[in-house]
Scaffold this motif. Sequence first.
Motif, PDB file in Angstrom:
ATOM      1  N   ALA A 119       0.855  -1.184   0.000  1.00  0.00           N
ATOM      2  CA  ALA A 119       0.000   0.000   0.000  1.00  0.00           C
ATOM      3  C   ALA A 119       0.891   1.234   0.000  1.00  0.00           C
ATOM      4  N   ALA A 120       0.322   2.377  -0.397  1.00  0.00           N
ATOM      5  CA  ALA A 120       1.130   3.590  -0.599  1.00  0.00           C
ATOM      6  C   ALA A 120       1.884   4.011   0.653  1.00  0.00           C
ATOM      7  N   SER A 121       1.260   3.870   1.825  1.00  0.00           N
ATOM      8  CA  SER A 121       1.922   4.308   3.055  1.00  0.00           C
ATOM      9  C   SER A 121       3.210   3.549   3.309  1.00  0.00           C
ATOM     10  N   GLU A 122       3.261   2.300   2.850  1.00  0.00           N
ATOM     11  CA  GLU A 122       4.475   1.505   3.010  1.00  0.00           C
ATOM     12  C   GLU A 122       5.380   1.631   1.791  1.00  0.00           C
ATOM     13  N   HIS A 131       7.434   4.777   2.109  1.00  0.00           N
ATOM     14  CA  HIS A 131       7.953   4.951   3.466  1.00  0.00           C
ATOM     15  C   HIS A 131       9.306   5.677   3.391  1.00  0.00           C
ATOM     16  N   PRO A 132       9.628   6.519   4.380  1.00  0.00           N
ATOM     17  CA  PRO A 132      10.915   7.234   4.340  1.00  0.00           C
ATOM     18  C   PRO A 132      12.127   6.315   4.199  1.00  0.00           C
ATOM     19  N   GLN A 133      12.055   5.113   4.739  1.00  0.00           N
ATOM     20  CA  GLN A 133      13.198   4.207   4.639  1.00  0.00           C
ATOM     21  C   GLN A 133      13.339   3.593   3.245  1.00  0.00           C
ATOM     22  N   ARG A 186      -8.464  -4.144   2.853  1.00  0.00           N
ATOM     23  CA  ARG A 186      -8.880  -3.003   2.020  1.00  0.00           C
ATOM     24  C   ARG A 186      -8.732  -1.677   2.766  1.00  0.00           C
ATOM     25  N   HIS A 187      -8.904  -1.716   4.069  1.00  0.00           N
ATOM     26  CA  HIS A 187      -8.835  -0.486   4.847  1.00  0.00           C
ATOM     27  C   HIS A 187      -7.447   0.157   4.821  1.00  0.00           C
ATOM     28  N   THR A 188      -6.399  -0.618   4.454  1.00  0.00           N
ATOM     29  CA  THR A 188      -5.051  -0.067   4.422  1.00  0.00           C
ATOM     30  C   THR A 188      -4.741   0.680   3.147  1.00  0.00           C
TER      31      THR A 188
END
Length: 381
Positions: A251-254, A257-259, A378-380
């Motif tokens: 997912a986009a948040s991962e 991720h900055p790392q 799906r919520h992620t």
Amino acid sequence: MLPAPSPDALAHSRRVAAHLRALIENAGGWIPFSRYMEAALYAPGLGYYAAGAMKFGAAGDFVTAPELTPLFGRTLAHAIAPLLAESGGEVLELGAGSGRLAVDLLGELERLGALPARYCILEVSADLRERQQRTIARALPHLRERVQWLDELPAHFSGAILGNEVLDALPVDLVHWTADASLVRGVALDGDNFAWQDRRIADPLLHARAAALNLAPGYLSEISLAADALIAALAQSLQRGLLLLIDYGFAASEYYHPQRHMGTLRAHYRHHSLDDPFYLPGLADLTAHVDFSAAARAGMVAGLELAGYASQAGFLLNAGLAELLMQTPPADAAAYLPQANAVQRLVSPAEMGELFKVIGFAKGAIPPLAGFARGDRRHTL
């Protein structure tokens, strides 16, 4: 320490490199990386997927799930059988690789009494199409006439569309975020060598996507407009049924991720993962992980309903992978242990189980998908 290519393979790579240099020169000395990747993979007669080198399995550059065990394809057959039985739909596989997945799916659907009238394969590589035809004719000669190869997406399709490791092989743009602007990274020439060069983004779609992400200066990553376009085209073709895509990604948040500030682009050569996408062009695969949030958004914008998103492990176990494994008696160690080891690779979080995801889209009323019964994420997205 990498395996040396044969003289013929090295000569082929030099031809591919010459083709890429000509593309760059004819474009005025620079092309976006997406254009380089497209040509390196798909240039007729030259690209990685268009030429005849072995790609899958121990003798190739990577191993896909269908090459590990027939249980992968058999489990997917159980996942889509209720849809096919209820709708009378057909199956369309995108980029069928060696043909192993088609063999395992068709064999299990036959056992379940859920054979589709047609099993269509959309394959852009003439070399792989020939391999698929041989594989299916050898393993399932009595079903050969049900399989049809397509040159383009059908205008209207109902049933199940499957894509295993398709999105990761689509060309991606590389974007470099700086303090002043987001730049598109492209390929120029330094003598006979390929070299990186950043330029201002001219494509309004790419510019909008990069601006929406608004990542920190110095961040480099991929945006796949080609994946958006493919999903939109599949949505237009699908009249009623299921689109199921399996690939490695986040997912986009991962994903952003900055790392992960150097992106996910990799070259794969003889089971080695490399950071250099210019290594032996035509002999090395080029891939990038999938941004599943972008895939979900593209599907919903195109009129599809998001039916589920899960880890590969969760989807396969929900769909009956463990039960299919137990059809081989554990007491028969010679038969059971290789399959058990392959299943471990498919579901282990340290192997493919967590890195690989399954995303499903629906159009029209379809039966619930057992693969998403538990652990739907799906919520992620």
